[in-house]
Enzyme design. Sequence first.
Site, PDB file in Angstrom:
ATOM      1  N   ALA A   1       0.929  -1.112   0.014  1.00  0.00           N
ATOM      2  CA  ALA A   1      -0.199   0.054   0.229  1.00  0.00           C
ATOM      3  C   ALA A   1       0.875   1.396  -0.050  1.00  0.00           C
ATOM      4  CB  ALA A   1      -1.037   0.030   1.414  1.00  0.00           C
TER       5      ALA A   1
ATOM      6  N   ARG B   1      -7.249   6.163  -2.853  1.00  0.00           N
ATOM      7  CA  ARG B   1      -6.907   7.497  -2.120  1.00  0.00           C
ATOM      8  C   ARG B   1      -7.148   8.921  -2.655  1.00  0.00           C
ATOM      9  NH1 ARG B   1      -1.045   8.583  -2.604  1.00  0.00           N
ATOM     10  NH2 ARG B   1      -0.204   9.468  -0.953  1.00  0.00           N
TER      11      ARG B   1
HETATM   12 FE1  CFM Z   1       2.302  11.415   4.103  1.00  0.00          FE
HETATM   13 FE2  CFM Z   1       1.192   8.957   3.991  1.00  0.00          FE
HETATM   14 FE3  CFM Z   1      -0.052  11.294   2.750  1.00  0.00          FE
HETATM   15 FE4  CFM Z   1       0.263  10.807   5.688  1.00  0.00          FE
HETATM   16 FE5  CFM Z   1      -2.075   9.671   5.122  1.00  0.00          FE
HETATM   17 FE6  CFM Z   1      -1.184   7.614   3.889  1.00  0.00          FE
HETATM   18 FE7  CFM Z   1      -2.432   9.697   2.854  1.00  0.00          FE
HETATM   19 MO1  CFM Z   1      -3.740   8.015   4.028  1.00  0.00          MO
HETATM   20  S1  CFM Z   1       1.951   9.750   6.041  1.00  0.00           S
HETATM   21  S2  CFM Z   1       0.421  12.581   4.363  1.00  0.00           S
HETATM   22  S3  CFM Z   1      -1.264  10.914   7.030  1.00  0.00           S
HETATM   23  S4  CFM Z   1       1.853   9.995   2.327  1.00  0.00           S
HETATM   24  S5  CFM Z   1      -1.909   7.332   5.638  1.00  0.00           S
HETATM   25  S6  CFM Z   1       0.930   6.671   3.927  1.00  0.00           S
HETATM   26  S7  CFM Z   1      -2.388   7.574   2.271  1.00  0.00           S
HETATM   27  S8  CFM Z   1      -3.580  10.123   4.207  1.00  0.00           S
HETATM   28  S9  CFM Z   1      -1.678  11.394   1.358  1.00  0.00           S
HETATM   29  C1  HCA Z   2      -3.693   3.330   2.689  1.00  0.00           C
HETATM   30  C2  HCA Z   2      -4.294   4.312   2.099  1.00  0.00           C
HETATM   31  C3  HCA Z   2      -5.292   5.376   3.020  1.00  0.00           C
HETATM   32  C4  HCA Z   2      -6.228   4.644   3.607  1.00  0.00           C
HETATM   33  C5  HCA Z   2      -7.296   5.591   4.267  1.00  0.00           C
HETATM   34  C6  HCA Z   2      -8.227   5.294   5.269  1.00  0.00           C
HETATM   35  C7  HCA Z   2      -5.484   6.514   2.265  1.00  0.00           C
HETATM   36  O1  HCA Z   2      -3.403   3.106   3.961  1.00  0.00           O
HETATM   37  O2  HCA Z   2      -3.234   2.390   2.125  1.00  0.00           O
HETATM   38  O3  HCA Z   2      -7.811   4.432   6.042  1.00  0.00           O
HETATM   39  O4  HCA Z   2      -9.186   5.984   5.573  1.00  0.00           O
HETATM   40  O5  HCA Z   2      -5.374   7.451   2.683  1.00  0.00           O
HETATM   41  O6  HCA Z   2      -6.331   6.473   1.285  1.00  0.00           O
HETATM   42  O7  HCA Z   2      -4.471   5.722   4.058  1.00  0.00           O
END
Ligand code: CFM
Ligand code: HCA
Length: 534
Positions: A58, A89
């Site tokens: 992921a 996402r």
């Molecule tokens: Fe950075 Fe992330 Fe993201 Fe994040 Fe996230 Fe994520 Fe996301 Mo979900 S650390 S900011 S707080 S890249 S969990 S792995 S996918 S929202 S854009």
């Molecule tokens: C991921 C993606 C995620 C999941 C979102 C959530 C995202 O962890 O593989 O749990 O609501 O931002 O889409 O973090």
Amino acid sequence: MEMTEKKLQTIFDQYPAKVQKSRKKHIIIKNSELESQEIEANTRTIPGIITNRGCAYAGCKGVVLGPIKDMVHIVHGPIGCGYYAWNTRRNKAKSDDPKHNFINYCISTDMQESDIVFGGEKKLAKVIDEVMEIFDPKCITLSATCPVGLIGDDMGAVAKAAEAKHGIQVLSFSCEGYKGVSQSAGHHIANNILMEKVIGTGDQETAPAKFPINLLGEYNIGGDGWEVERILKKIGYHIVSVMTGDGSYEALKNAHTAELNLVQCHRSINYIAEMLETKYGTPWLKVNFIGIQGTIDSLRNMALYFDDKELTLKTEVVIASELARIEPIFEQYKKICSGKTAFCFVGGSRGHHFQNLFAELGMETLLAGYEFAHRDDYEGRQVIPTIKPDADSKNIPHYVAEVDEKRFRLKVSPEKMLALKARIPLGQYNGIRYDMKDGSIIVDDMNHFETEEFIKLLKPDLFASGIKDKYVIQKMGINSKQIHSYDYSGPYAGFNGAVKFAEDISMGFASPTWNFITPPWKDQPLLEGTVNEE
Ligand code: CFM
Ligand code: HCA
């Protein structure tokens, strides 16, 4: 209700002794009188506990690679894995060349039992041929899912053969889901290969315009990246590449030409920021475009770095005109939000970044944390790192960027760098612990049991998190806001984003729905006691 060690203990008391011992290391009540408050992070979730974390696949395919629009991303594995990371996402992308925007496709080898038994390499090679025939991309990525590692398919060999056959780059990512302890391992794997094989391979020596920057760790969720770009372009910056929201292979190749790297989400991209500095001499600056003041501070720090009269003036003009436009609207929503409390539990950076915005709306964050952040995200990263290398650094080999003699050049002199570091956070940032109020709670890898228990204890007005706990929270009568997908709204970054966020959560607060929900603590007896270990 104020949180005390005694109340916290009532949650721990319900755990078996071993679990209690472990979870205690992941939860702290902020106390600035203590010189350090360690929080254990980036360790394996206790089996059986319901976590919100994802997997290495992921983090690699879904988070870092997925948003790159002109590469075709092939998932080698069962179709469920492909589906899981298929644009859920909400990273947006548009292209001047619509034939090379593959963002909406879900391409998978759809492994079946026979592939598990006899191997899936031939099938993967066939999918690559089909992709070439249908899409004709300039680059393909292959992402491994768990079974690929278990049966030992040699994706690297398939990629090499495909490169020879088709004459394009085919990048193979060994991001089997089980690697590491969360999606964080996948970020690392993706960063290593992009750095080693893509970034810096373009033919440009210098950027074609003044003030060239890369925007790292911005994934264009709900259009966040577009809002940031709007502001930066208005001021006069040239955006060389964005990693990786609405990102492109072509732009990434020339990322070495930027004069400064901005880092929004440190957690997912710090590896590239560091390696760009080593390899090409480009310093990085921690920014936070979430929140009005965060955006202003980031813009001012950028202006200080470039130290150009006209740019500085334009920065102030843009800030003033944006504020004049948004403040009256923002103030309206502030009236609805002010005095309310929030929990903010998100992946690896937003649990921290969004607290600015809550504060600007007059809201207090009672509890915050990360699903999979590392200790530096909690405790900060100062010029001299004090935190020991963590689990990922040991488990995932780190691609060590060697200085590119031909292309390396110091973007600022060492003397200027020193002077700048005294004024702006070049190469450093404060962790979540630094910014939270005394008495607030910081939780690492919070599980569903703790989610419910903390709600019952502190009864926040808003719970900001993700899809996995959203409806549990809402059924407890609490306004819930997805900070991952923005509940399909956005942008929430920059000036326009702050207003949109204020509007969305105000709508939540003002909804009459809450009158129809009775929180469980109002009509259900609360079971209290301890779990017997035997
Ligand atoms: Fe950075 Fe992330 Fe993201 Fe994040 Fe996230 Fe994520 Fe996301 Mo979900 S650390 S900011 S707080 S890249 S969990 S792995 S996918 S929202 S854009
Ligand atoms: C991921 C993606 C995620 C999941 C979102 C959530 C995202 O962890 O593989 O749990 O609501 O931002 O889409 O973090």
